[in-house]
Design a protein around this motif. Structure first.
Motif, mmCIF file in Angstrom:
data_model
loop_
_atom_site.group_PDB
_atom_site.id
_atom_site.type_symbol
_atom_site.label_atom_id
_atom_site.label_comp_id
_atom_site.label_asym_id
_atom_site.label_seq_id
_atom_site.Cartn_x
_atom_site.Cartn_y
_atom_site.Cartn_z
ATOM 1 N N PHE A 1 -35.187 -68.393 -33.638
ATOM 2 C CA PHE A 1 -34.378 -69.548 -33.381
ATOM 3 C C PHE A 1 -34.304 -70.413 -34.627
ATOM 4 O O PHE A 1 -35.195 -70.560 -35.441
ATOM 5 C CB PHE A 1 -34.921 -70.263 -32.098
ATOM 6 C CG PHE A 1 -36.240 -70.991 -32.164
ATOM 7 C CD1 PHE A 1 -35.972 -72.542 -32.599
ATOM 8 C CD2 PHE A 1 -37.437 -70.338 -32.161
ATOM 9 C CE1 PHE A 1 -37.090 -73.180 -32.553
ATOM 10 C CE2 PHE A 1 -38.316 -71.083 -32.422
ATOM 11 C CZ PHE A 1 -38.315 -72.443 -32.630
ATOM 12 N N LEU A 2 -33.367 -71.520 -34.268
ATOM 13 C CA LEU A 2 -33.260 -72.666 -35.303
ATOM 14 C C LEU A 2 -32.973 -73.746 -34.341
ATOM 15 O O LEU A 2 -32.079 -73.677 -33.484
ATOM 16 C CB LEU A 2 -32.359 -72.357 -36.144
ATOM 17 C CG LEU A 2 -32.440 -71.627 -37.610
ATOM 18 C CD1 LEU A 2 -31.059 -71.673 -38.512
ATOM 19 C CD2 LEU A 2 -33.540 -71.943 -38.188
ATOM 20 N N PRO A 3 -33.579 -75.037 -34.696
ATOM 21 C CA PRO A 3 -32.947 -76.225 -34.075
ATOM 22 C C PRO A 3 -31.788 -76.631 -34.551
ATOM 23 O O PRO A 3 -31.128 -76.044 -35.582
ATOM 24 C CB PRO A 3 -33.858 -77.172 -34.707
ATOM 25 C CG PRO A 3 -34.541 -76.541 -35.915
ATOM 26 C CD PRO A 3 -34.621 -74.939 -35.655
ATOM 27 N N VAL A 4 -31.060 -77.174 -33.762
ATOM 28 C CA VAL A 4 -29.631 -77.819 -34.262
ATOM 29 C C VAL A 4 -29.270 -79.135 -33.540
ATOM 30 O O VAL A 4 -29.710 -79.296 -32.297
ATOM 31 C CB VAL A 4 -28.451 -76.734 -33.749
ATOM 32 C CG1 VAL A 4 -28.737 -76.537 -32.235
ATOM 33 C CG2 VAL A 4 -27.263 -77.231 -34.200
ATOM 34 N N LYS A 5 -28.868 -79.956 -34.369
ATOM 35 C CA LYS A 5 -28.872 -81.313 -34.053
ATOM 36 C C LYS A 5 -27.202 -81.572 -33.062
ATOM 37 O O LYS A 5 -26.672 -80.470 -32.621
ATOM 38 C CB LYS A 5 -28.830 -82.228 -35.331
ATOM 39 C CG LYS A 5 -29.921 -82.578 -35.857
ATOM 40 C CD LYS A 5 -30.022 -83.411 -36.739
ATOM 41 C CE LYS A 5 -31.342 -84.048 -37.427
ATOM 42 N NZ LYS A 5 -31.340 -84.843 -38.649
ATOM 43 N N GLY A 6 -27.116 -82.821 -32.757
ATOM 44 C CA GLY A 6 -26.120 -83.278 -31.716
ATOM 45 C C GLY A 6 -26.254 -82.431 -30.530
ATOM 46 O O GLY A 6 -27.248 -82.145 -30.034
ATOM 47 N N ILE A 7 -25.057 -82.075 -29.672
ATOM 48 C CA ILE A 7 -24.755 -81.136 -28.532
ATOM 49 C C ILE A 7 -25.269 -81.907 -27.330
ATOM 50 O O ILE A 7 -24.690 -81.886 -26.241
ATOM 51 C CB ILE A 7 -25.481 -79.827 -28.790
ATOM 52 C CG1 ILE A 7 -25.103 -79.167 -29.941
ATOM 53 C CG2 ILE A 7 -25.213 -79.090 -27.726
ATOM 54 C CD1 ILE A 7 -25.529 -78.023 -30.400
ATOM 55 N N ILE A 8 -26.518 -82.406 -27.442
ATOM 56 C CA ILE A 8 -27.292 -82.917 -26.147
ATOM 57 C C ILE A 8 -26.154 -84.031 -25.563
ATOM 58 O O ILE A 8 -25.994 -85.084 -26.356
ATOM 59 C CB ILE A 8 -28.620 -83.550 -26.307
ATOM 60 C CG1 ILE A 8 -29.494 -82.420 -26.850
ATOM 61 C CG2 ILE A 8 -29.208 -84.347 -25.255
ATOM 62 C CD1 ILE A 8 -31.152 -82.709 -27.283
ATOM 63 N N GLY A 9 -25.898 -83.989 -24.364
ATOM 64 C CA GLY A 9 -25.184 -84.985 -23.689
ATOM 65 C C GLY A 9 -23.543 -84.320 -23.623
ATOM 66 O O GLY A 9 -23.045 -84.819 -22.601
ATOM 67 N N THR A 10 -23.608 -83.045 -23.938
ATOM 68 C CA THR A 10 -22.329 -82.399 -23.632
ATOM 69 C C THR A 10 -22.552 -81.692 -22.457
ATOM 70 O O THR A 10 -23.558 -81.208 -22.005
ATOM 71 C CB THR A 10 -21.489 -81.778 -24.878
ATOM 72 O OG1 THR A 10 -22.514 -80.815 -25.227
ATOM 73 C CG2 THR A 10 -21.401 -82.644 -26.167
ATOM 74 N N ASP A 11 -21.315 -81.097 -21.844
ATOM 75 C CA ASP A 11 -21.615 -80.033 -20.900
ATOM 76 C C ASP A 11 -21.867 -78.903 -21.233
ATOM 77 O O ASP A 11 -22.047 -77.684 -20.479
ATOM 78 C CB ASP A 11 -20.169 -80.051 -20.082
ATOM 79 C CG ASP A 11 -20.179 -81.289 -18.968
ATOM 80 O OD1 ASP A 11 -21.076 -81.883 -18.864
ATOM 81 O OD2 ASP A 11 -18.952 -81.565 -18.536
#
Lengths: 245, 270, 270, 245
Positions: free
Chosen positions: C118-128
């Motif tokens: 896996f890789l981490p990825v920023k952003g995204i949290i808070g979207t559906d």
């Protein structure tokens, strides 16, 4: 015959056609072994190295003291960042890697870090390079030492930098010294062959542990043809430098 | 694009004592030796230096007393032997040495370059390096969130300054690495400040005509310095090979206790 | 290096019904259209197709009934409007559609290319999108092991087959992407099998003379196919631009219910 | 004057010299706005785009219907993989990004995914592209819509694809419609200006929620000089295509 040339032949014989092999820094014998294999029985071997040339042209190759010397990439077909070789290894696609070992135990675990304690070393060694990363994830690990002695073949490592035999894994660990060849198995290091010019007593008296002995051969030295290949790749005998220390 | 061409002294001014630094190249290839000479001359110190497999760059900086902590997977002179000053400084407890392993330091730099807090890295588990790095807070064994078992997470490495010696750059900081790149693109993109030293300053049209050759675009670059032979005595591919005789002379002088003499000469070289 | 040059039919034989596939390019650029035509002709189906921002490649494969699941951050024809067959198939529940976001699909492919789980990825949290992907097992919100708080982990994307259309390749599978690369290098390295389709077959000496141009070395490649205009009507940089008129003709025929006719013609084109 | 040209001017004015801006697919107006800024007040802006040319040469630029058209990279100084732009964004080094919005709520959150439910959509939209990834991590988010209507400015999104206003973050969110300009703040969408040719009633009667109104300006349209630049970059008026739907 110089033990370097016998060792190179042993290393080359571990490489099968089509396999992906990698060597790192301070690796003149592995480099020559990879070319020897490519020019004889393994023309389709994938050659990856710290100088980052993929499949350098053996016709253009000449061995220099630094394995990263840019001239070692002459005639390559692409630039392969070492990071890319590491990614391939993470995918299980690097078949073999060569690593040195300042200390080697009977499980073929290695120490490249320090003699004495890590915090207050008696000797700070150059370091493990890719050993900790690659040793658990390649399929063939070829360890070499030019110093077959009780100080190298130890009962207990001062530091475990790399991992040798691992039960249940598709992993072969071969140890090539200047006197003999071993292969690691569950109960210890099995003696495979003794180099021409050395006796079984030479081999055993210079080890701090007993290898498994159950019949062994004389190591096959390079043929005249193979010696010509090695000499052409290394006309200035850089490969012998490792033995002068 | 702004003009970022400065001289070595102005570039050294971008570095502060105590900074974490990383340098281009490995072993005897493309090390930014001219910059290191001026850095020693500046009297700045207490650096943490981090790299995959450095050589004379680390050794001479440590010899000059500029280093507090060194972090690398291997440091040495390959067939020419151990790094004498690294060895001495570590054995005498003069500096802290953190032994890395290649895959981890590479992925730490890639995490820095990608702007991620960490990257996973395979292997390593079962070696004595794990305990060391967990204690230091560089690595942590985590569980793959998708059920693949334990794996090492390596914290992003974000150097304060990366110094990258390249073959060609323009005045604005577009830079071209020819041949082996090692982790230099990742180092350049991970660092807070990027100093490019270049064999040749080319017009920006060089990149317009060959956009694929722009391996480090200007938006990463803080300063560019024109330093022909700036990697000497290490190699710069397509320009010059390593000068093995000079490296051996350095090692000989170190063995003879004349490292300060060598450093004086080294500083005056540029 | 072995000769890996085959014809399109032999390359299509490497794909099995039900496979997960990914294709080179984005939107109207460097899509492996010739391969897709032959893939449709083969009658294979139930594919899962994954990409960042595809266009006609996804639309026509879905129109031909070959697709079970499509996963992308955006699919459409930009100013020319929605992808008519994707839209219809999704709205009628004929296929599953998994909406991605660019950063996540890119890092999923990079994880695949790097051999990481896996890789981490920023952003995204808070979207559906988070709930959707957590349910599907593609993403998981984890805690940064180094104290940086919550972050999305994206599971590695490892396609069964990547089909990458390039400008130049040799018979052994060394391949050169010119200009925009998009995620194609990651796709190539992430996939279990790699099929290269190329505008031109060049001698291996081309790469020996320009090793930096070898963007996908042969050790990744399963098969190479020589297909001039193999991306048509999408663009192949340095060879031809998108044929916007042809794309509009496709869309017009789709709107007029003549997509089967277009597909028949499309299959016969190569 | 066509609203496209007013919108381009508004978008351009959001770009400060030296900032790093990025545009994606289906983005003719953002592309023109970035060039307009570069050719006027922001010569040192870093131009990143889905066609992957870094700083394409405006002299060689002509707008085509696909934003990824390779000709859009003409005269660039380097290839910047979109992945690289995303990495820059993750490091907080992308100052601004342009995103569309099929639905926009009063917090400037956007829906680009579906009308109706995700599982059984009435309309399956093209998708959010980079919206979910970038909207929380860039410093300036410039949303645009060519369809200023109650269907666009909604009370409640059918799906939250991208995030608008976020309290306490160094983040500016500007909404540019074909009628007006807004900026998101904690209590809602503030009306900044109304485009020439539209009245405040036009703007309000086509929104499902009330923006904050507390004095507003008339949007500054492009000057003649600026119009010449826009027309030179887009001689075939591709930028108007978006309005024909």
């Amino acid at each position: 015959m110089h033990p370097a040339d016998v060792m190179i032949k042993v290393m080359a014989s571990q490489i099968k056609d089509g396999e992906v092999f990698l060597h790192g820094l301070a690796s003149p014998m592995p480099a020559l072994a990879m070319f020897l294999a490519k020019l004889t029985h393994a023309p389709n071997m994938v050659y990856l190295a710290v100088a980052e040339g993929i499949d350098p042209d053996p016709e253009k190759f000449k061995l220099y003291p630094s394995s990263a010397d840019p001239r070692h990439a002459a005639g390559c077909i692409g630039i392969g960042e070492l990071a890319e070789a590491f990614d391939l290894a993470a995918k299980g696609k690097v078949d073999g890697m060569f690593l040195g070992g300042a200390q080697i135990d009977k499980h073929a675990n290695i120490n490249l870090t320090c003699i004495g304690s890590y915090d207050k070393p008696k000797v700070k060694l150059p370091g493990g390079a890719a050993a900790a990363y690659l040793s658990p994830i390649v399929k063939k690990l070829i360890l070499w030492t030019t110093n077959h002695s009780k100080r190298t073949f130890v009962e207990k490592l001062d530091f475990k930098t790399g991992i040798g035999y691992e039960k249940g894994k598709d992993k072969k660990v071969v140890v090539v010294s200047n006197m003999a060849v071993f292969e690691a198995e569950e109960s210890g290091l099995r003696l495979i062959s003794v180099h021409p010019g050395f006796s079984i007593d030479d081999v055993l008296s210079e080890m701090s542990f007993e290898p498994i002995i159950d019949g062994y051969a004389t190591t096959q030295p390079p043929s005249d043809e193979e010696m010509k290949i090695i000499q052409k790749l290394d006309p200035e005998n850089v490969r012998y430098l490792e033995f002068k220390k | 694009m702004k003009d970022k061409l400065v001289d070595l002294d102005a570039a050294v001014d971008l570095v502060g004592s105590g900074d974490t630094l990383t340098f281009s190249g490995v072993s005897m290839v493309r090390k930014p030796m001219a910059f290191i000479a001026k850095l020693i001359q500046s009297g700045k110190k207490d650096f943490t230096i981090v790299d995959r497999e450095p050589g004379m760059d680390f050794d001479i900086l440590i010899a000059a007393g500029c280093v507090k902590c060194a972090r690398a997977a291997m440091v040495g002179f390959e067939l020419f032997g151990l790094a004498p000053n690294v060895r001495r400084a570590v054995q005498e407890g003069e500096i802290q040495f953190i032994e890395e392993t290649c895959g981890a330091v590479v992925n730490g730099l890639r995490a820095g370059a990608m702007g991620l807090p960490f990257l996973p890295v395979k292997g390593i588990i079962g070696t004595d390096l794990v305990e060391l790095h967990e204690k230091l807070g560089n690595w942590k064994i985590i569980n793959d969130p998708f059920g693949g078992g334990e794996i090492v997470a390596v914290k992003a490495i974000v150097p304060d300054v990366a110094v990258i010696h390249v073959q060609k750059a323009d005045r604005c900081g577009n830079a071209s690495l020819e041949g082996s790149r090692f982790e230099d693109v990742y180092k350049a993109k991970a660092a807070k400040k990027l100093i490019i030293t270049a064999e040749e300053i080319v017009p920006t049209d060089y990149f317009k005509e060959n956009p694929e050759k722009n391996t480090i675009p200007y938006c990463y670059t803080t300063a560019v310095v024109h330093v022909p032979k700036g990697a000497y005595p290490t190699a710069c591919p397509n320009y010059y090979p390593p000068d093995y005789e000079e490296v051996l002379r350095y090692l000989k002088m170190c063995r003879e206790g004349k490292v300060k003499e060598y450093i004086d000469e080294f500083i005056r070289r540029w």
